[in-house]
Design a protein around this motif. Structure first.
Motif, PDB file in Angstrom:
ATOM      1  N   ARG A 189       0.944  -1.339  -0.089  1.00 49.50           N
ATOM      2  CA  ARG A 189      -0.096  -0.057   0.027  1.00 49.50           C
ATOM      3  C   ARG A 189       0.869   1.471  -0.155  1.00 49.50           C
ATOM      4  N   ALA A 190       1.871   1.390   0.569  1.00 47.38           N
ATOM      5  CA  ALA A 190       2.943   2.438   0.633  1.00 47.38           C
ATOM      6  C   ALA A 190       4.502   1.779   1.015  1.00 47.38           C
ATOM      7  N   VAL A 191       5.048   2.709  -0.071  1.00 50.74           N
ATOM      8  CA  VAL A 191       6.717   2.267   0.188  1.00 50.74           C
ATOM      9  C   VAL A 191       7.303   3.894   0.207  1.00 50.74           C
ATOM     10  N   HIS A 192       8.141   3.955   1.269  1.00 46.13           N
ATOM     11  CA  HIS A 192       8.850   5.125   1.808  1.00 46.13           C
ATOM     12  C   HIS A 192      10.478   4.691   1.502  1.00 46.13           C
ATOM     13  N   LEU A 193      10.983   5.732   0.773  1.00 41.02           N
ATOM     14  CA  LEU A 193      12.396   5.481   0.591  1.00 41.02           C
ATOM     15  C   LEU A 193      13.115   6.750   1.665  1.00 41.02           C
ATOM     16  N   LEU A 194      13.764   6.300   2.669  1.00 39.42           N
ATOM     17  CA  LEU A 194      14.198   7.072   3.749  1.00 39.42           C
ATOM     18  C   LEU A 194      15.764   7.084   3.774  1.00 39.42           C
ATOM     19  N   ARG A 201      22.926   9.790   6.586  1.00 44.69           N
ATOM     20  CA  ARG A 201      21.444  10.358   6.441  1.00 44.69           C
ATOM     21  C   ARG A 201      21.666  11.852   6.042  1.00 44.69           C
ATOM     22  N   PHE A 202      22.789  12.470   6.183  1.00 44.31           N
ATOM     23  CA  PHE A 202      22.729  13.797   5.509  1.00 44.31           C
ATOM     24  C   PHE A 202      22.993  14.015   3.788  1.00 44.31           C
ATOM     25  N   LEU A 203      23.077  12.784   3.387  1.00 50.21           N
ATOM     26  CA  LEU A 203      23.301  12.450   1.981  1.00 50.21           C
ATOM     27  C   LEU A 203      21.706  12.500   1.362  1.00 50.21           C
ATOM     28  N   HIS A 204      20.963  12.364   2.165  1.00 55.04           N
ATOM     29  CA  HIS A 204      19.296  11.959   1.529  1.00 55.04           C
ATOM     30  C   HIS A 204      18.972  13.279   0.875  1.00 55.04           C
ATOM     31  N   GLY A 205      19.447  14.472   1.309  1.00 49.76           N
ATOM     32  CA  GLY A 205      18.814  15.508   0.562  1.00 49.76           C
ATOM     33  C   GLY A 205      19.273  15.544  -1.169  1.00 49.76           C
ATOM     34  N   LEU A 206      20.272  14.674  -1.472  1.00 50.02           N
ATOM     35  CA  LEU A 206      20.673  14.412  -2.824  1.00 50.02           C
ATOM     36  C   LEU A 206      19.772  13.529  -3.653  1.00 50.02           C
ATOM     37  N   SER A 207      18.635  13.009  -2.977  1.00 58.07           N
ATOM     38  CA  SER A 207      17.613  11.956  -3.477  1.00 58.07           C
ATOM     39  C   SER A 207      16.779  12.662  -4.441  1.00 58.07           C
ATOM     40  N   GLY A 208      16.891  13.840  -4.215  1.00 56.49           N
ATOM     41  CA  GLY A 208      15.989  14.859  -5.413  1.00 56.49           C
ATOM     42  C   GLY A 208      16.577  15.128  -6.596  1.00 56.49           C
ATOM     43  N   PRO A 210      17.794  14.865 -10.277  1.00 58.09           N
ATOM     44  CA  PRO A 210      17.327  13.918 -11.498  1.00 58.09           C
ATOM     45  C   PRO A 210      18.493  12.752 -11.563  1.00 58.09           C
ATOM     46  N   TRP A 211      18.068  11.648 -12.199  1.00 55.90           N
ATOM     47  CA  TRP A 211      18.899  10.525 -12.727  1.00 55.90           C
ATOM     48  C   TRP A 211      19.872   9.864 -11.725  1.00 55.90           C
ATOM     49  N   VAL A 212      20.412  10.628 -10.599  1.00 54.49           N
ATOM     50  CA  VAL A 212      21.273  10.014  -9.846  1.00 54.49           C
ATOM     51  C   VAL A 212      20.403   9.879  -8.243  1.00 54.49           C
ATOM     52  N   GLY A 213      19.586  10.756  -8.124  1.00 57.29           N
ATOM     53  CA  GLY A 213      18.590  10.879  -6.794  1.00 57.29           C
ATOM     54  C   GLY A 213      18.641   9.533  -6.206  1.00 57.29           C
ATOM     55  N   LYS A 214      18.078   8.528  -6.986  1.00 63.58           N
ATOM     56  CA  LYS A 214      17.746   6.926  -6.343  1.00 63.58           C
ATOM     57  C   LYS A 214      18.975   6.310  -5.545  1.00 63.58           C
ATOM     58  N   TYR A 215      20.293   6.845  -5.866  1.00 59.86           N
ATOM     59  CA  TYR A 215      21.509   6.274  -5.368  1.00 59.86           C
ATOM     60  C   TYR A 215      21.822   6.720  -3.807  1.00 59.86           C
ATOM     61  N   PHE A 216      20.981   7.779  -3.494  1.00 58.51           N
ATOM     62  CA  PHE A 216      20.940   8.331  -2.298  1.00 58.51           C
ATOM     63  C   PHE A 216      19.745   7.964  -1.057  1.00 58.51           C
ATOM     64  N   GLN A 217      18.854   7.182  -1.825  1.00 62.88           N
ATOM     65  CA  GLN A 217      17.916   6.497  -0.848  1.00 62.88           C
ATOM     66  C   GLN A 217      18.305   5.369  -0.205  1.00 62.88           C
ATOM     67  N   ALA A 218      18.628   5.228   1.112  1.00 64.62           N
ATOM     68  CA  ALA A 218      19.387   4.351   1.984  1.00 64.62           C
ATOM     69  C   ALA A 218      18.259   3.159   2.175  1.00 64.62           C
ATOM     70  N   ARG A 219      17.070   3.450   2.686  1.00 60.03           N
ATOM     71  CA  ARG A 219      16.465   2.411   3.493  1.00 60.03           C
ATOM     72  C   ARG A 219      14.926   2.287   2.913  1.00 60.03           C
ATOM     73  N   ILE A 220      14.255   1.285   2.988  1.00 56.33           N
ATOM     74  CA  ILE A 220      12.981   1.007   2.542  1.00 56.33           C
ATOM     75  C   ILE A 220      12.124   1.057   3.700  1.00 56.33           C
ATOM     76  N   PHE A 221      10.961   1.504   3.753  1.00 53.39           N
ATOM     77  CA  PHE A 221       9.939   1.204   4.692  1.00 53.39           C
ATOM     78  C   PHE A 221       8.637   0.936   3.829  1.00 53.39           C
ATOM     79  N   MET A 222       8.027  -0.142   3.932  1.00 57.27           N
ATOM     80  CA  MET A 222       6.754  -0.766   3.400  1.00 57.27           C
ATOM     81  C   MET A 222       5.703  -0.997   4.276  1.00 57.27           C
ATOM     82  N   GLU A 223       4.552  -0.523   3.863  1.00 57.51           N
ATOM     83  CA  GLU A 223       3.212  -1.085   4.432  1.00 57.51           C
ATOM     84  C   GLU A 223       2.536  -1.852   3.536  1.00 57.51           C
ATOM     85  N   ALA A 224       2.196  -3.111   3.705  1.00 57.99           N
ATOM     86  CA  ALA A 224       1.624  -4.063   2.992  1.00 57.99           C
ATOM     87  C   ALA A 224       0.372  -4.616   3.678  1.00 57.99           C
TER      88      ALA A 224
END
Length: 228
Positions: A189-194, A201-208, A210-224
């Motif tokens: 139902r929901a997937v959060h990239l944290l 954690r200070f690198l997460h700001g780079l997740s926004g 384009p193209w390379v942001g996905k490489y700075f999303q460290a953790r997955i939190f899912m509600e199923a």
């Protein structure tokens, strides 16, 4: 590929003591606001480890049960409970599939916190299907795990500068996690990239970016969820 016995041997007393000394409670505490917990909920924490999640959810739910196949972890969890004075909590040393078979449709919520990366795909699907049977209709599963897309996990996978933890045998991408969860009969139902929970954690700001942001999303939190 490690055998089941070899995997169990990884989680002996030495590992449990190191885990207790190194793990930050912030890793799980920051997830609680993302959980839809209710005072009437009966929850089960699979691969509960040393019971770190217990004091964070105990005041929000009716009962908590922690399950782990490591007797050393269960002993550490029971010591944590005794020190905290939390009531309405139980710890069981058991195989998850056996436990679920003995407790059908009993729980409202199941937790799998930093657990799935320790289990190969085929075994994880089997465990998810067992977990599903332990939940009531409409039950929720909360999953937290490293993100294989994160740059540090990419480096570990290639043995470049840093090495993967030996117990992390199946770090997956968000898409891979969703696929296995839904194959097992849940709806993601929901997937959060944290952010990471340490200094990274200070690198997460780079997740926004384009193209390379996905490489700075460290953790997955899912509600199923399960169908009602």
């Amino acid at each position: 590929m490690l055998t089941e016995q070899e995997l169990k041997e990884l989680y002996g007393k030495t590992y449990v003591e190191a885990f207790g000394a190194q793990q930050s409670q912030q890793r799980l505490a920051r997830l609680v606001p993302l959980m839809k917990l209710q005072p009437i909920d009966h929850v089960v924490d699979f691969a509960c480890g040393n019971g770190m999640l217990l004091p964070m959810v105990a005041g929000r739910v009716q009962s908590y049960t922690g399950v782990d196949f490591s007797q050393d972890f269960i002993a550490a969890a029971q010591a944590r409970q005794a020190a905290s004075g939390v009531a309405g909590a139980y710890f069981v040393c058991a195989d998850i599939i056996d436990f679920c078979a003995e407790n059908p449709a009993k729980f409202d919520v199941a937790f799998a916190m930093d657990f799935s990366e320790h289990v190969y795909d085929e075994a994880w699907v089997m465990l998810l299907k067992a977990i599903k049977t332990s939940l009531k209709p409409g039950g929720r599963l909360y999953l937290h795990t490293p993100n294989a897309t994160f740059f540090l996990e990419q480096m570990k996978a290639r043995n470049f500068i840093v090495k993967q933890f030996p117990e992390h045998i199946a770090v997956r991408t968000p898409e891979h996690n969703v696929r296995l969860v839904e194959k097992s009969g849940f709806h993601a139902r929901a997937v959060h990239l944290l952010p990471h929970y340490n200094i990274l954690r200070f690198l997460h700001g780079l997740s926004g970016l384009p193209w390379v942001g996905k490489y700075f999303q460290a953790r997955i939190f899912m509600e199923a969820v399960l169908p009602c």
